[in-house]
Every structure is written in structure tokens, then in C-alpha cells.
Scaffold this active site. Structure first.
Site, PDB file in Angstrom:
ATOM      1  N   HIS A 110      -1.728   4.810  -1.795  1.00  0.00           N
ATOM      2  CA  HIS A 110      -1.810   5.103  -0.332  1.00  0.00           C
ATOM      3  C   HIS A 110      -3.208   4.563  -0.094  1.00  0.00           C
ATOM      4  O   HIS A 110      -4.248   4.232  -0.771  1.00  0.00           O
ATOM      5  CB  HIS A 110      -2.144   6.499   0.109  1.00  0.00           C
ATOM      6  CG  HIS A 110      -1.848   6.758   1.375  1.00  0.00           C
ATOM      7  ND1 HIS A 110      -2.923   6.647   2.426  1.00  0.00           N
ATOM      8  CD2 HIS A 110      -0.676   7.091   2.076  1.00  0.00           C
ATOM      9  CE1 HIS A 110      -2.286   7.056   3.597  1.00  0.00           C
ATOM     10  NE2 HIS A 110      -0.933   7.142   3.285  1.00  0.00           N
ATOM     11  N   ASP A 136       6.387   9.664   0.709  1.00  0.00           N
ATOM     12  CA  ASP A 136       7.687   9.436   0.599  1.00  0.00           C
ATOM     13  C   ASP A 136       8.133   9.548  -0.869  1.00  0.00           C
ATOM     14  O   ASP A 136       9.644   9.384  -1.012  1.00  0.00           O
ATOM     15  CB  ASP A 136       7.537   7.831   0.837  1.00  0.00           C
ATOM     16  CG  ASP A 136       7.340   7.620   2.181  1.00  0.00           C
ATOM     17  OD1 ASP A 136       6.297   6.622   2.699  1.00  0.00           O
ATOM     18  OD2 ASP A 136       7.835   8.134   3.451  1.00  0.00           O
TER      19      ASP A 136
END
Ligand code: SDX
Length: 426
Positions: free
Chosen positions: A304, A361
């Protein structure tokens, strides 16, 4: 007392103000940099560049903190409805009971989609990806609802229309992709129930609403509702800065979210896990490929730009997998594979050194599979969840008196001046 940074450039020294946010984040205000020094900054991917001040969402990537309007996402996932969360993001405060009831009535009143829009669906090729359809249909809303979006009242109606109709259009695209009759929203069902009913109700088998599934969807959408200046939200702000309609700005956000490095990752994670399962379930080769910079393969659902620790949303999602699936009497081999993959990656020096952890996700697709959502609709589910955040961010930018059209600079590296050569001399 304003803090400053000094820039020494050649013989000259310049001072630039440092601003500080309510959570102590600091930034050099470079809005006068070029005017003062003739210099611009260069920051591909904007990893070190703030695009705006915002009071909507706070993230702390080192501590794994995520708050909407100051409220920890964990508390909203525990106690709030998705409608309340949407209201909070868009209006800045949690609604009173009266405000929430009014909001619910407006969402119901605007949840139908113009019948002529069904003709659009009939003309998309059957195999069209639902994200491409959704982006087009949201943009098409402008043609059916051409009202101006200047007065507060007009903006509120457009916002409610989007929140209500996007969910209906998503379910419509699913039904029509299967050649099934469209199921209309029902005024007696709340937001999440209505979506599930529109998706799965059929004349031969009426959909039985399971509160476990409804709750999983509620939490899923709350966890996706906003995430400060991510790729798709930045697209909404940048497109919106041209003063286009909210429909066009949101359509751009949906298009940006579709990418596998962004919201499309939830579909890519399940496809990756299915590939691992099909190749015998051995995860080591995939971990090695993810570590090989010459190999374009990445561990989808990992890493991320902001979180350099476990994504707080992934923590909730993973826990939900362990409660929802057993209650629905579902055992998904891909969940076991995901946990094995996570365990191996989090022990591996490469992932540790690169601060790569599961993001939102990684486990979300397991929940969506358990609910019965088809894989190619996973990112549509992300888009419905992110809609209140996109709207809130668009509104904040439109209301900002200092907001101007987004137009970054560049450093030119092409050929210096040269003359046109007639074709016979080339
Ligand atoms: C979302 O921004 C948001 O807030 C997004 C989001 C939201 O709610 O809006 O949180 C939603 O988009 C989550 C991210 C979903 N995408 C994926 O899961 C795709 C896989 N992840 C990556 O591609 C990547 O981690 C990104 C895109 C998420 C972040 O990329 P960055 O910040 O640009 O980092 P990078 O590509 O520069 O990588 C830094 C290093 C590189 O290695 P080096 O060249 O420095 O040696 O980490 C490596 C990368 O190769 N790396 C990975 C990796 N992610 C980064 N290596 C293997 N597998 C990965 N998943």
C-alpha cells in the site's frame, strides 16, 4: 507562530511556510515556490505531495489508523449502517434519527432508474465488464437528469440520485448479463437488503434475506467508503476541478478504480488465489515471483502506498471471513490459501523490508464470494462502497474558495527547437 523551511538555491536563500494539520501532519506550502524561485517540484506518483487540505478522512500509515470525520472505522463497522456512514462522510456529522429517516426516504424515492436506460444495457456486448458499464451508465445519468448542480438543493438531489441509482444500476447490469428480468428496488427494504434482493431475487426462487449476509455487506461497504486522496478520489477531484457535472467526475473515479493496482485488485486477488490452487496449491513459486523485480507478477492484495503496516480494513475483513463463512456454512479453500500466503509473506525478509502487508483487497473477495457476488462484479462492489467518499471529496473541493482547476507542471526532456523538414528531405 508560522514555521518555515529555508531553500538555498545558488546565491539566494528562500523561506517557505510549513503548515500543520489537526493530527500533526506537516507540509511545506509550495504554492508560491515557482513565483519566488523559478523552480517547480517533481514527484512522480505524488508519493510526497499533498494535493489539498481535507477534513474528511484521516489515515496514519505507520500506525494503521483510519477515521471518517474523526470516528475510527472499527467503530463504524461495529455500530453504524452504511447509510449513516455515507451521511457522515458527505455532511460531516452523523445524522439524527429525523435526518436519517429523511435521507432514507430520499434514497428510496430516487432508487428507480429511467426505463430507457435499460436499452443501453441491451446494447453492451454480453461479455462487457460491469465496471465499464457502470462508468458509462453513471455518465449517462447526466442525459436523463440534466438539472444544474449549482444550488445546494440541486446538489443534494444529484448526490441522493447517485447513491440510490448506482446501486440499482449495478444490480441491473448483473441481471441483464444473465438474461434475467430486472428486479426493482423495494420501498420496504433498507439499502443493503434492497441491493441483495435486486441481485438475487428471481420469479422461481424468491430471495431469502439473511441478516448475516446483510451485515457482511454493510461492513464491506463501510470499510470501502473513503480513503483520502487515493488514485480514484484524486481522479474525481481533478476531473471535478474542470467544473464538470458530478456524474462525469464520479464516472472518472469508477474508471480509475477499475485498475488492478487499485480497486481492481480484489478481483485480481481471487484470480491469483485460483491460479495458485489450479497449479497445485504451492505458494512458494508465487512468493518468489513476487520478489523478482524482473517478473511483473505482484502479490495482489499486498502492499500500500500509505499503510506500511497491516491495513486496518484487512484486519476486519479477515476476522469477518472467520465468522461469516462458518455461519453461512461455507468453507472456501481460497481462504485457507490466502491465510497460508499471508503467513509465508509476513515471514519473508523481502516483504518485511518493503513493508508489504495485506491491504483491503486481500480478503474482501472471499467475503464477496460467500455473499454470492460474481468475481467480475467485485470492483463494482468497491465502487458502490466508495461512492459516498468520492461525493464528499468532490463537494469539499467544490466548496473550497481556494480551489482551482488542477493543472500540474512538468519537466520537459524532449528535443530542443528544430525546423520542420519537408517530406523529401527526411
Ligand atoms: C487499493 O491508495 C489507496 O488508498 C488505495 C486503496 C483505497 O482504499 O483507495 O487502499 C485501495 O488500491 C489497495 C491496493 C490494491 N492493489 C494491490 O493490491 C496491487 C498490488 N500492490 C501493489 O502493486 C502496490 O503495493 C501498490 C500499487 C498498492 C502500491 O504501490 P507503490 O506505493 O507505488 O509502491 P511501489 O510500486 O513503488 O513498490 C515499492 C516496492 C517495489 O520494490 P522495489 O522496486 O523498491 O524493490 O515494493 C514492491 C515493489 O516491487 N512491491 C511489491 C508489491 N507491492 C509493492 N512487490 C511484490 N508484491 C507486491 N504486491
Amino acid at each position: 507562530m508560522t514555521a518555515f523551511v529555508k531553500i538555498v538555491y545558488g546565491e539566494r536563500t528562500f523561506e517557505l511556510p510549513v503548515i500543520m494539520g489537526s493530527e500533526g501532519e506537516k507540509a511545506i506550502d509550495i504554492s508560491k515556490l515557482r513565483q519566488k524561485t523559478g523552480l517547480i517540484t517533481l514527484d512522480p506518483g505524488f508519493a510526497n505531495t499533498g494535493s489539498c487540505k481535507s477534513s474528511i478522512t484521516f489515515m496514519d500509515g505507520e500506525k494503521g489508523i483510519l477515521r471518517y470525520r474523526g470516528i475510527p472505522v472499527e467503530q463504524l463497522a461495529e455500530h453504524a449502517s452504511f447509510k449513516e456512514t455515507a451521511y457522515l462522510l458527505i455532511n460531516g456529522v452523523l445524522p439524527t434519527r429525523k435526518e436519517l429517516n429523511k435521507f432514507s426516504v430520499m434514497l428510496n424515492d430516487h432508487s428507480l432508474v429511467h426505463e430507457d436506460m435499460q436499452l443501453f444495457y441491451h446494447n453492451f456486448p454480453r461479455a462487457s465488464h460491469p465496471m465499464g458499464i457502470l462508468s458509462s451508465m453513471v455518465n449517462a445519468l447526466r442525459s436523463f437528469y440534466p438539472e444544474l448542480q449549482t444550488l445546494e438543493e440541486e446538489i443534494n438531489i444529484t448526490v441522493t440520485r447517485l447513491l440510490a441509482k448506482t446501486r440499482t444500476m449495478a444490480a441491473m447490469s448483473y441481471k441483464m448479463s444473465r438474461g434475467h428480468k430486472v428486479v426493482y428496488p423495494r420501498p420496504d427494504l433498507a439499502y443493503c437488503e434492497n441491493f441483495l434482493n435486486m441481485m438475487f431475487d428471481t420469479p422461481v426462487k424468491p430471495y431469502q434475506i439473511d441478516q448475516e449476509v446483510v451485515n457482511a455487506l454493510r461492513v464491506f461497504w463501510i470499510l470501502h467508503a473513503d480513503h483520502e486522496q487515493n488514485c480514484s478520489t484524486s481522479a474525481v477531484r481533478i476531473v471535478g476541478s474542470g467544473r464538470v457535472t458530478l456524474y462525469a467526475a464520479i464516472s472518472a473515479g469508477i474508471a480509475a478504480l477499475w485498475g488492478p493496482l487499485h480497486g481492481g485488485a480484489n478481483q485480481a486477488v481471487i484470480e491469483m488465489l485460483a491460479d495458485i490452487a489450479e497449479s497445485g496449491g504451492k505458494i512458494a513459486p508465487f512468493i518468489e515471483r513476487a520478489k523478482d523485480n524482473k517478473d511483473p507478477f505482484r502479490l495482489m492484495g499486498f502492499g500500500h502506498r500509505v499503510y506500511k503496516t497491516y491495513d486496518p480494513r484487512a484486519k476486519i475483513m479477515k476476522k469477518m471471513c472467520d465468522t461469516v463463512l462458518p455461519r453461512l456454512k461455507i468453507s472456501d479453500p481460497l481462504l485457507d490459501l490466502a491465510k497460508e500466503l499471508e503467513e509465508a509473506a509476513l515471514k519473508d525478509d523481502y516483504f518485511i523490508e518493503h513493508n508489504l502487508y495485506p491491504n483491503v483487497d486481500f480478503y474482501s473477495g472471499i467475503i464477496l464470494r460467500a455473499i454470492g457476488i460474481p468475481t467480475n462484479m467485485f470492483t463494482v462492489m468497491f465502487a458502490i462502497g466508495r461512492l459516498p467518499g468520492w461525493i464528499a471529496q468532490w463537494k469539499e473541493s467544490m466548496d473550497d474558495p481556494n480551489w482551482k482547476i488542477s493543472r500540474p507542471r512538468q519537466i520537459y526532456t524532449g528535443p530542443t527547437e528544430m525546423d520542420y523538414l519537408p517530406i523529401d528531405k527526411r
